[in-house]
Scaffold this active site. Structure first.
Site, PDB file in Angstrom:
ATOM      1  N   CYS A 200       0.890  -1.229   0.089  1.00 11.40           N
ATOM      2  CA  CYS A 200       0.019   0.124   0.224  1.00 11.40           C
ATOM      3  C   CYS A 200       0.845   1.288  -0.067  1.00 11.40           C
ATOM      4  O   CYS A 200       1.436   1.612   0.942  1.00 11.40           O
ATOM      5  CB  CYS A 200      -0.849   0.063   1.222  1.00 11.40           C
TER       6      CYS A 200
ATOM      7  N   CYS B  63       0.145   4.221   2.745  1.00 11.33           N
ATOM      8  CA  CYS B  63       0.827   3.463   3.939  1.00 11.33           C
ATOM      9  C   CYS B  63       2.283   3.604   4.208  1.00 11.33           C
ATOM     10  O   CYS B  63       2.756   4.255   5.448  1.00 11.33           O
ATOM     11  CB  CYS B  63       0.454   1.950   4.107  1.00 11.33           C
TER      12      CYS B  63
END
Lengths: 303, 109
Positions: free
Chosen positions: B34, B37
């Site tokens: 991600c 993230c």
């Protein structure tokens, strides 16, 4: 050097990317420019404050002229969006919407900025409760569920195909689909249910997304809505490479005076580095990024 | 405690490390694939350096620990949940600027 390898890859075909291509190619390195002119915010604009142009000029004309100029310096243009980036062994790997892979020693991020939000009722309220802006991040949470992807361009189309591997049913709401023929064909031959005659009016749900109301009055019963407007931008393509974003808004890529990001070989120019949204700023940064990226690529190619 | 950095928690130790902790905790639910993230990870570390004495800063990999995110109905990452006395005090979704996250953790100081 193979056809799919280059010294400097430029993502984005606006003024920043074009100026970078002109200056990088001027240094005799192999340059490939990815993207579509329509994605540039200059495409529909008229320019009255760009130095040395007294008459008002159309942005579209400027972009076409810039392309011809960059081509005269032997830059190569690939009219596809990039949908994936990776770095490995001192090289960057870029995947286009057609699934073609290119390698580059240096990359210049010049995709600009684009609206990511739909601005419809329910979108903000249900964020993280069924509304997502990142298929790659969140597809796994929708195993066996029904989802809708919203968007007319490569990010949405590629996202819908990705979701087929997770979700039970995938809708793609795309009244003005503009993607490559190949991606179009992949979609047509897939199980994605394509909705071409409506846009999203409202996202409905209590504590979680339950349905999407379309502008033609139809209701899609879904558990998730992926908003994927435009082409993939900074957060989608650069964050996974470890790029640092500006502390204040977390929307722009941090660069130094050489247009270097915190990742060696990765540069950024134009609107993607923050305000002001001016062609003059974009070409200035593009010039520096092009020269610096070419220098970097030459140095690394020798070592 | 400030020198320990951001604590890795999982389905196995979530209760003992977070819910039964004697301090409030900010948990970053993330995954390695991600992008956003990754972008927010250094912000968590910076905040931990400043507020690590009074708040636990932790991260939970949703790939390795699916049960905890399911329990909190997490459907997007990164999601950051602020826990106090074993309960959710607040939560925020997405990569948000440091100032935003700082104001967020100050709620439990």
């Amino acid at each position: 050097m193979p056809q799919d390898a280059c010294d400097v890859a430029i993502i984005g075909r606006g003024p920043g990317g074009l100026q970078a291509a002109i200056h990088a190619a001027g240094k005799k390195v192999k340059v490939i420019v990815f993207g579509r002119p329509e994605r540039s915010s200059l495409y529909k604009a008229h320019v009255a404050n760009f130095c040395c142009f007294e008459e008002i000029v159309s942005g579209k004309q400027l972009l076409e002229a810039g392309k011809r100029q960059a081509e005269s310096f032997d830059s190569v243009f690939v009219e596809q969006d990039i949908i994936e980036t990776k770095s490995e062994n001192n090289r960057f790997r870029l995947v286009t919407e057609n699934g073609e892979t290119f390698s580059a020693i240096a990359v210049i991020l010049a995709m600009g900025i684009a609206r990511k939000k739909l601005r419809v009722k329910g979108e903000k309220e249900l964020l993280g409760r069924g509304v997502s802006y990142c298929v790659d991040c969140d597809a796994n949470f929708y195993r066996g569920m029904d989802v809708a992807v919203v968007g007319n361009e490569s990010a949405a189309a590629a996202g819908a195909l990705t979701l087929l591997g997770y979700a039970k049913k995938v809708y793609l709401v795309c009244p003005k689909l503009t993607i490559t023929d190949l991606l179009h064909e992949q979609l047509n031959h897939s199980d994605v249910k394509i909705i071409r005659d409506a846009w999203v009016k409202e996202i409905r749900g209590g504590t979680e997304v339950e349905a999407v109301l379309l502008t033609d009055g139809d209701v899609l019963k879904v558990n998730g809505v992926f908003v994927e407007l435009g082409a993939k931008g900074a957060m989608e393509l650069a964050a996974n490479l470890g790029v640092v974003f500006d502390a204040e808004t977390f929307s722009f890529i941090e660069t130094n005076k050489k247009q270097e990001t915190n990742i060696p070989g990765l540069y950024a120019a134009g609107d993607i580095t923050g305000q002001p949204w001016q062609i003059a700023k974009a070409v200035g940064e593009g010039c520096v990024a092009g020269m610096e990226a070419a220098k970097y690529a030459k140095r690394l190619a020798r070592s | 405690m400030a020198e320990q950095g951001v604590l890795d928690v999982n389905d196995g130790n979530f209760e003992s490390e977070i819910l039964k902790a004697d301090k409030p905790a900010l948990v970053d639910f993330w995954a390695p694939w991600c992008g956003p993230c990754k972008a927010i990870a250094p912000v968590m570390e910076e905040l931990e350096e400043t507020y690590g004495e009074s708040i636990i800063f932790a991260r939970c990999n949703v790939d390795n620990s699916p049960n905890t995110p399911a329990q909190y109905s997490i459907r997007a990452i990164p999601t950051l949940i602020l826990f106090q006395n074993g309960k959710v005090a607040d939560q925020v979704v997405g990569a948000v600027p440091k100032s935003h996250l700082e104001a967020f953790v100050k709620k439990v100081l």
